[in-house]
Design a protein around this motif. Structure first.
Motif, PDB file in Angstrom:
ATOM      1  N   ARG A 156       0.864  -1.202   0.000  1.00 54.36           N
ATOM      2  CA  ARG A 156       0.000   0.000   0.000  1.00 54.36           C
ATOM      3  C   ARG A 156       0.887   1.233   0.000  1.00 54.36           C
TER       4      ARG A 156
ATOM      5  N   ARG B 208       0.599  -6.592  -9.369  1.00 54.18           N
ATOM      6  CA  ARG B 208       1.139  -5.882  -8.196  1.00 54.18           C
ATOM      7  C   ARG B 208       1.614  -6.832  -7.101  1.00 54.18           C
TER       8      ARG B 208
ATOM      9  N   HIS C 262      -2.261   2.735  -9.838  1.00 59.31           N
ATOM     10  CA  HIS C 262      -3.017   3.067  -8.623  1.00 59.31           C
ATOM     11  C   HIS C 262      -2.221   4.071  -7.767  1.00 59.31           C
TER      12      HIS C 262
ATOM     13  N   ASP D 193     -14.996   7.173  -3.961  1.00 60.90           N
ATOM     14  CA  ASP D 193     -14.472   6.078  -4.785  1.00 60.90           C
ATOM     15  C   ASP D 193     -15.167   6.198  -6.143  1.00 60.90           C
TER      16      ASP D 193
ATOM     17  N   GLU E  50      -5.939   7.978 -10.095  1.00 60.88           N
ATOM     18  CA  GLU E  50      -5.403   6.794 -10.766  1.00 60.88           C
ATOM     19  C   GLU E  50      -5.707   6.800 -12.263  1.00 60.88           C
TER      20      GLU E  50
HETATM   21  O1  TA6 Z   1      -8.929   2.351  -6.851  1.00 65.42           O
HETATM   22  C1  TA6 Z   1      -9.890   2.415  -5.822  1.00 65.42           C
HETATM   23  C2  TA6 Z   1     -10.116   1.016  -5.261  1.00 65.42           C
HETATM   24  O2  TA6 Z   1     -10.585   0.132  -6.248  1.00 65.42           O
HETATM   25  C3  TA6 Z   1     -11.070   1.127  -4.080  1.00 65.42           C
HETATM   26  O3  TA6 Z   1     -12.313   0.521  -4.386  1.00 65.42           O
HETATM   27  C4  TA6 Z   1     -10.338   0.414  -2.938  1.00 65.42           C
HETATM   28  O4  TA6 Z   1     -10.663  -0.955  -2.914  1.00 65.42           O
HETATM   29  C5  TA6 Z   1      -8.886   0.681  -3.330  1.00 65.42           C
HETATM   30  O5  TA6 Z   1      -8.875   0.481  -4.743  1.00 65.42           O
HETATM   31  C6  TA6 Z   1      -7.870  -0.134  -2.590  1.00 65.42           C
HETATM   32  O6  TA6 Z   1      -7.891  -1.453  -3.036  1.00 65.42           O
HETATM   33  P1  TA6 Z   1      -6.817  -2.467  -2.433  1.00 65.42           P
HETATM   34  O7  TA6 Z   1      -7.093  -3.785  -3.089  1.00 65.42           O
HETATM   35  O8  TA6 Z   1      -5.448  -1.925  -2.763  1.00 65.42           O
HETATM   36  O9  TA6 Z   1      -7.048  -2.456  -0.946  1.00 65.42           O
END
Ligand code: TA6
Length: 288
Positions: free
Chosen positions: A65, A88, A160, A205, A264
């Motif tokens: 993250r 990823r 992302h 979101d 993103e």
């Molecule tokens: O890009 C936004 C998103 O799809 C949100 O819905 C949230 O789930 C975020 O990504 C984080 O996702 P992750 O799988 O990295 O926890």
């Protein structure tokens, strides 16, 4: 601009650090994790433009993250495999660099090809090539997807981006006015964005559809404004879990929502179709 990189092997992870000097002064420092080819950090004038969760997991298993995780071959929940796909959470290889290009920019190239594990989830042959180019105050990321197999496949993909901000409540993002967006906080219903500048004061979101080729984001770490230019990334996702949703993410501190915004660049609403031998290329350039 002198560039050198060092790869440090340890039990936990392998990291590539690229240091860029302008006039003998360290102007930029970049860290890239081979797990997911995740750009963890891009420091300009000593301040990180990217956000790393203090609870991020570096076990070479979980997605990190931080910085710029790559979503491929599927953005979002995926019935065939992990959310946002396997790119990823895969170990990428160093294809080239770090080195200086003819213009004096620092460049480094990573790649990922299909494996038995990826084919078990998604039975296609592919090569991803991820090229990072660092100029004086700009950072260009190019993602190439090649269909190296004998079967046509569809995919969605996205960078992302986690941008470090001084305070999410004072951040603005341009370029969304008049656009249709999918609101994942309201049952994926579609709405039209009325605001000239997007601000965040709650859990957001949103998947903006057919966005312009550039956005301007204010409030970036150190009171800076950043421009995001995109080629062949027609959609832009904006996400912040706010205080309400942060507890759902064990690898995110409950107060850290104040310090980042995800803007993103993606090709996520309409999947890309590649026939055998075809390739897809998309570019994102961040400029301070
Ligand atoms: O890009 C936004 C998103 O799809 C949100 O819905 C949230 O789930 C975020 O990504 C984080 O996702 P992750 O799988 O990295 O926890």
């Amino acid at each position: 601009m002198a560039v050198f990189g060092s790869a440090k092997e340890s039990k936990i992870f392998v990291l590539l650090t690229v240091l860029l000097y302008v006039g003998g002064t360290l102007s930029q420092k970049v860290q890239v994790h081979f797990h997911g080819a995740t750009v963890l950090s891009w420091k300009v004038a000593g301040k990180d433009v990217l956000f790393q969760s203090r609870e991020a997991i570096y076990d070479n298993q979980a997605p990190i993250r931080a910085g710029i995780p790559i979503a491929f071959p599927h953005f979002g929940q995926w019935e065939a495999g992990p959310t946002h796909g396997f790119a990823r959470t895969s170990r990428w290889g160093l294809e080239e660099g770090p080195q200086k290009d003819a213009q004096g920019n620092a460049t480094v190239v990573y790649s990922l090809v299909d494996t038995e594990e990826t084919r078990r989830l998604w039975n296609h042959k592919f090569k991803l090539t991820y090229t990072l180019v660092f100029g004086d105050t700009a950072f260009k990321t190019s993602l190439k997807v090649e269909n190296t197999g004998e079967t046509t496949f569809n995919f969605t993909t996205l960078l992302h981006n986690y941008f470090r901000v001084d305070d999410i409540r004072s951040v603005t993002v341009s370029g969304m006015q008049g656009l249709e967006y999918i609101d994942k906080t309201r049952n994926f219903e579609r709405f039209t964005e009325r605001r000239e500048l997007l601000t965040v004061g709650e859990f957001v979101d949103y998947v903006y559809i057919n966005t312009p080729s550039s956005h301007v984001i204010t409030g970036i770490n150190g009171g800076r404004t950043m421009r995001m230019d995109k080629e062949n990334f027609p959609d832009t996702v904006v996400w912040n879990p706010w205080e309400t949703m942060s507890p759902n993410f064990p690898d995110l501190g409950n107060d850290e929502y104040l310090s980042f915004i995800c803007v993103e660049a993606g090709h996520v609403v309409t999947p890309v179709t590649l026939t055998p031998g075809e390739e897809f290329k998309a570019v994102q350039t961040l400029t301070l």
